[in-house]
Design a protein around this motif. Structure first.
Motif, PDB file in Angstrom:
ATOM      1  N   ASP A   1      35.778  25.741   0.614  1.00 20.54           N
ATOM      2  CA  ASP A   1      36.939  25.846  -0.284  1.00 20.54           C
ATOM      3  C   ASP A   1      37.027  24.676  -1.254  1.00 20.54           C
ATOM      4  OD1 ASP A   1      39.332  23.903   1.195  1.00 20.54           O
ATOM      5  OD2 ASP A   1      37.568  24.451   2.342  1.00 20.54           O
TER       6      ASP A   1
ATOM      7  N   ASN B   1      30.578  24.025   6.245  1.00 20.64           N
ATOM      8  CA  ASN B   1      32.039  23.964   6.243  1.00 20.64           C
ATOM      9  C   ASN B   1      32.570  23.471   4.891  1.00 20.64           C
ATOM     10  OD1 ASN B   1      34.643  24.078   7.301  1.00 20.64           O
ATOM     11  ND2 ASN B   1      34.561  21.965   8.075  1.00 20.64           N
ATOM     12  N   LYS B   2      33.857  23.631   4.707  1.00 23.14           N
ATOM     13  CA  LYS B   2      34.590  23.134   3.531  1.00 23.14           C
ATOM     14  C   LYS B   2      34.147  23.810   2.232  1.00 23.14           C
ATOM     15  CE  LYS B   2      35.289  18.631   5.710  1.00 23.14           C
ATOM     16  NZ  LYS B   2      35.581  17.201   5.545  1.00 23.14           N
TER      17      LYS B   2
ATOM     18  N   ALA C   1      36.949  25.752   7.577  1.00 23.71           N
ATOM     19  CA  ALA C   1      37.707  25.573   8.829  1.00 23.71           C
ATOM     20  C   ALA C   1      39.177  25.355   8.499  1.00 23.71           C
ATOM     21  CB  ALA C   1      37.156  24.397   9.618  1.00 23.71           C
TER      22      ALA C   1
ATOM     23  N   GLY D   1      34.394  18.097  10.076  1.00 28.73           N
ATOM     24  CA  GLY D   1      35.383  19.133  10.396  1.00 28.73           C
ATOM     25  C   GLY D   1      35.325  19.711  11.793  1.00 28.73           C
ATOM     26  N   LYS D   2      34.750  18.947  12.725  1.00 26.21           N
ATOM     27  CA  LYS D   2      34.610  19.418  14.106  1.00 26.21           C
ATOM     28  C   LYS D   2      35.962  19.762  14.730  1.00 26.21           C
ATOM     29  CE  LYS D   2      33.227  16.560  17.090  1.00 26.21           C
ATOM     30  NZ  LYS D   2      32.894  16.000  18.382  1.00 26.21           N
ATOM     31  N   SER D   3      36.923  18.844  14.657  1.00 26.09           N
ATOM     32  CA  SER D   3      38.224  19.096  15.294  1.00 26.09           C
ATOM     33  C   SER D   3      38.935  20.257  14.615  1.00 26.09           C
ATOM     34  CB  SER D   3      39.129  17.876  15.213  1.00 26.09           C
ATOM     35  OG  SER D   3      38.448  16.739  15.620  1.00 26.09           O
ATOM     36  N   THR D   4      38.820  20.330  13.301  1.00 27.37           N
ATOM     37  CA  THR D   4      39.499  21.403  12.571  1.00 27.37           C
ATOM     38  C   THR D   4      38.921  22.756  12.967  1.00 27.37           C
ATOM     39  OG1 THR D   4      39.675  19.834  10.745  1.00 27.37           O
ATOM     40  CG2 THR D   4      40.238  22.123  10.260  1.00 27.37           C
TER      41      THR D   4
ATOM     42  N   THR E   1      37.319  10.669  16.307  1.00 31.65           N
ATOM     43  CA  THR E   1      37.685  11.076  17.648  1.00 31.65           C
ATOM     44  C   THR E   1      36.847  10.302  18.634  1.00 31.65           C
ATOM     45  OG1 THR E   1      37.718  13.220  16.628  1.00 31.65           O
ATOM     46  CG2 THR E   1      38.146  13.152  18.968  1.00 31.65           C
TER      47      THR E   1
HETATM   48  P1  GTP Z   1      35.650  13.359  13.958  1.00 30.17           P
HETATM   49  O1  GTP Z   1      36.737  13.755  14.879  1.00 30.17           O
HETATM   50  O2  GTP Z   1      35.827  11.972  13.450  1.00 30.17           O
HETATM   51  O3  GTP Z   1      34.289  13.655  14.461  1.00 30.17           O
HETATM   52  O4  GTP Z   1      35.858  14.252  12.669  1.00 30.17           O
HETATM   53  P2  GTP Z   1      35.800  15.800  12.657  1.00 30.17           P
HETATM   54  O5  GTP Z   1      34.409  16.200  12.410  1.00 30.17           O
HETATM   55  O6  GTP Z   1      36.479  16.324  13.862  1.00 30.17           O
HETATM   56  O7  GTP Z   1      36.602  16.145  11.356  1.00 30.17           O
HETATM   57  P3  GTP Z   1      38.072  16.705  11.224  1.00 30.17           P
HETATM   58  O8  GTP Z   1      38.195  18.066  11.786  1.00 30.17           O
HETATM   59  O9  GTP Z   1      39.010  15.661  11.680  1.00 30.17           O
HETATM   60  O10 GTP Z   1      38.125  16.871   9.643  1.00 30.17           O
HETATM   61  C1  GTP Z   1      37.948  15.770   8.776  1.00 30.17           C
HETATM   62  C2  GTP Z   1      38.756  16.010   7.507  1.00 30.17           C
HETATM   63  O11 GTP Z   1      38.236  17.126   6.807  1.00 30.17           O
HETATM   64  C3  GTP Z   1      40.222  16.343   7.785  1.00 30.17           C
HETATM   65  O12 GTP Z   1      40.986  15.705   6.802  1.00 30.17           O
HETATM   66  C4  GTP Z   1      40.280  17.857   7.646  1.00 30.17           C
HETATM   67  O13 GTP Z   1      41.548  18.298   7.229  1.00 30.17           O
HETATM   68  C5  GTP Z   1      39.233  18.101   6.576  1.00 30.17           C
HETATM   69  N1  GTP Z   1      38.649  19.443   6.681  1.00 30.17           N
HETATM   70  C6  GTP Z   1      38.093  20.010   7.776  1.00 30.17           C
HETATM   71  N2  GTP Z   1      37.644  21.248   7.482  1.00 30.17           N
HETATM   72  C7  GTP Z   1      37.921  21.470   6.186  1.00 30.17           C
HETATM   73  C8  GTP Z   1      37.705  22.566   5.278  1.00 30.17           C
HETATM   74  O14 GTP Z   1      37.167  23.610   5.618  1.00 30.17           O
HETATM   75  N3  GTP Z   1      38.123  22.386   4.001  1.00 30.17           N
HETATM   76  C9  GTP Z   1      38.719  21.261   3.567  1.00 30.17           C
HETATM   77  N4  GTP Z   1      39.090  21.196   2.307  1.00 30.17           N
HETATM   78  N5  GTP Z   1      38.939  20.221   4.387  1.00 30.17           N
HETATM   79  C10 GTP Z   1      38.550  20.311   5.672  1.00 30.17           C
END
Ligand code: GTP
Length: 608
Positions: free
Chosen positions: A137, A134-135, A166, A18-21, A57
């Motif tokens: 929810d 994170n997550k 996030a 969830g880094k980008s989120t 990413t």
């Molecule tokens: P990379 O860019 O590959 O490093 O991934 P990332 O760590 O940036 O993850 P990203 O933010 O793309 O999130 C990955 C998935 O998890 C996405 O489908 C998001 O919508 C989901 N996600 C992120 N945060 C949450 C959260 O708090 N709750 C839920 N239910 N889903 C989440």
């Protein structure tokens, strides 16, 4: 902004945690982007098709935010890090510009292989680590269990963990507070001190060339200043300077502790060495420690399917490498495939990204040879030579050879997997020549029914760059996570395997194989060649050989192809036309000894 209101930090996490989120949410909470732009980051970062398909990413994005807290305005610089093992070395560089990091862990998945590797990188750099779950929810979230996992794995006090979603934004405000309260400000420095700017990332702008992202360690930089690189000694003049907010916003200067961009007429990305230190011309400084150029670890030849496309392909490769400093390029020519380029990549994902960009953005039709790692040849006179092309590998080794020893690169790998897949993972490791295997339970002390195991071993890099990752995911139903780091070179029993068609070697197909895999690999390739190569007018032996020894053989039976059969004797013109057509067809053929091969056959042979 004075140093004491500046905070420089990163978010570090395993892929998909969830880094980008979270970055989006922070930008939104601080008003850096507005609500309707939500998902902007995702869209910008995921614009490459390959990133979308793999959901990862590749290119990092850095942004400055302004946040009011306890009646003061703070300048928070989020320094993004790329999210894949291929780029772990770049993660380490980006972290050198920070004083703290948010360690983000998915509350439903728990600690994964990259959570551990990035944690250690941050720890080694002495960063303040803020643990974030994170997550929460998600119905599958197990915050207490994962918190105790973080305690046992990282020695983190569960009371320090911030729980958030996030996605919904719950708890994210507390993250901003923690960044301000727990992470120390960058070291103080006066504007008159010598300029020391740490270059931690670069972007490429089609019009302005290379934009460098820097962290000002001391002194002050302004538009018009003349600067020089500690590493290349090249000199530049700053034509534009500012902060990322989140796009480039010009400011008149950058002060100590700040993070921002500078444009200074660098033409190609390879001039912007990540980890380099910039100083004012005439005022040399001690460079930041630990600089090393990025190192290509996976090499492959890229050739056009139609040889006459080479100039266009070369031009496309040149343009792409303008934006990607870590790809190395050399011309290569092959008697089988004609003119091409030998490219070096950080890893196989990096290679796939590059290949896909060539195909998508430049419409290139290419053949890419089997990937190879850099091998080290140690000669009897002590000389050491690195080779990245199987054709340079000696045909025979042993007595009489000038080469005394061959070494291959190895990596320290770690795999985290639920207990029920442990056996599969052990098999996978054994079949890929793993050594020094050891394992332990990750969830010590918990009474969870699904315990997870961390498995450590040393693997040859050449085993990792083939099908290892796909098999790891396949054989663990996607549950295993994997990470590796460079572990130097190791002596190995390797040979060059060459494939012969009617007794003539095909240079583009040469590969380097370990003794234990010779028979299997030889048989598999020969079989594949047998199915892909069109039948010829004569019986065609296909052989895999090492030195003079034949490892595997198939024979392709002959056809008699008479294009004029079925035409009436009198229709002379028509007959000539057919013969002409056949000649045209021949042009696209590659001649290897007496064998005619369509270039497309190589594509079929070499595709995954
Ligand atoms: P990379 O860019 O590959 O490093 O991934 P990332 O760590 O940036 O993850 P990203 O933010 O793309 O999130 C990955 C998935 O998890 C996405 O489908 C998001 O919508 C989901 N996600 C992120 N945060 C949450 C959260 O708090 N709750 C839920 N239910 N889903 C989440």
């Amino acid at each position: 902004y004075a140093c004491d209101v500046i905070r420089n930090f990163s978010i570090i996490a395993h892929i998909d945690h969830g880094k980008s989120t979270l970055a989006d949410r922070l930008l939104e909470l601080t008003g850096t982007i507005n609500k309707k732009e939500v998902g902007r980051n995702m869209q910008v970062l995921d614009k490459l098709k390959v990133e979308r398909e793999r959901g990862i990413t590749v290119k990092a994005q850095t942004a400055s935010m302004i946040h009011q807290y306890a009646d003061r305005n703070y300048l928070l610089n989020l320094i993004d890090t790329p999210g894949h093992v291929d780029f772990s070395w770049e993660v380490s560089r980006s972290l050198a510009a920070c004083q703290g990091a948010l360690l983000l862990v998915d509350a439903s998945q728990g600690v994964q292989a990259q959570s551990i590797s990035v944690f250690h990188i941050a720890k080694e750099r002495g960063l303040t680590i803020i643990p974030v779950l994170n997550k929460i929810d998600l119905p599958a979230a197990q915050p207490e269990l994962i918190a105790s996992q973080m305690e046992s794995t990282f020695g983190i006090n569960p009371a320090d963990i911030i729980s958030i979603s996030a996605k919904t934004g719950k708890g994210v405000e507390a993250v901003l507070q923690a960044v301000i309260e727990r992470i120390p400000p960058p070291p103080q420095s006066g504007p008159k001190d010598p300029v020391k700017a740490f270059l931690f990332d670069s972007l490429y702008d089609r019009y302005r060339g290379v934009i460098s992202l820097v962290n000002i360690q001391s002194g002050m930089l302004q538009k018009g200043d003349r600067i020089a690189s500690c590493h290349t000694r090249k000199k530049y003049e700053i034509t534009d300077i500012g902060i990322m907010h989140p796009e480039e916003v010009p400011t008149s200067s950058l002060h100590p502790g700040q993070v921002g961009y500078i444009a200074c007429n660098m033409k190609v990305s390879s001039e912007a060495h990540i980890g380099d230190t910039l100083h004012r011309v005439g005022e040399p400084v001690e460079p930041m420690p630990g600089f090393k150029p990025s190192k290509a670890m996976v090499f492959a030849g890229i050739f056009p399917i139609d040889s006459s496309d080479f100039p266009k392909l070369e031009e496309s490769i040149k343009r792409l490498t303008l934006t990607d400093r870590s790809v190395t390029v050399q011309r290569e020519s092959s008697s089988a495939l004609g003119q091409g380029c030998r490219l070096g990549f950080l890893g196989t994902l990096h290679m796939d990204v590059f290949r896909q960009r060539l195909e998508d953005e430049y419409d290139a039709n290419i053949i890419i040879t089997a990937p190879t790692v850099p091998y080290k040849l140690i000669y009897r006179d002590g000389k050491e030579v690195f080779i990245s092309n199987p054709t340079e590998f000696p045909d025979v080794l042993g007595v009489g050879s000038k080469v005394a020893e061959v070494q291959e690169p190895v990596v320290k790998a770690s795999i985290i997997v639920p207990e029920e897949y442990f056996g599969e993972m052990m098999d996978l490791c054994h079949s890929h020549r793993a050594e020094e295997l050891d394992h332990r339970y990750l969830d010590t002390g918990s009474d969870s029914s699904s315990s997870r195991i961390i498995l450590n071993c040393v693997l040859p890099l050449s085993e990792v760059v083939t099908d290892f990752f796909d098999q790891l995911k396949g054989r663990s139903s996607g549950f295993a996570s994997f990470d590796y780091e460079d572990a130097g070179y190791q002596k190995s029993d390797l040979s060059k395997m060459v494939f012969l068609l009617n007794g003539k070697p095909v240079d583009a197909l040469a590969i380097i194989v370990h003794k234990s895999a010779q028979d299997k690999v030889g048989r598999a390739w020969v079989k594949k060649l047998h199915t892909v190569i069109p039948r010829q007018l004569f019986e065609l032996p296909i052989q895999a050989v090492i030195g003079k020894k034949v490892i595997a053989r198939e024979t392709l039976s002959a056809i008699r192809k008479d294009v004029t059969a079925g035409l009436y004797g009198g229709h002379y013109e028509r007959k000539m036309k057919h013969l002409e057509n056949q000649k045209e067809g021949k042009k696209r053929m590659k001649r290897i000894g007496t064998v005619d091969l369509p270039q497309e056959a190589f594509f079929d042979i070499l595709k995954k």
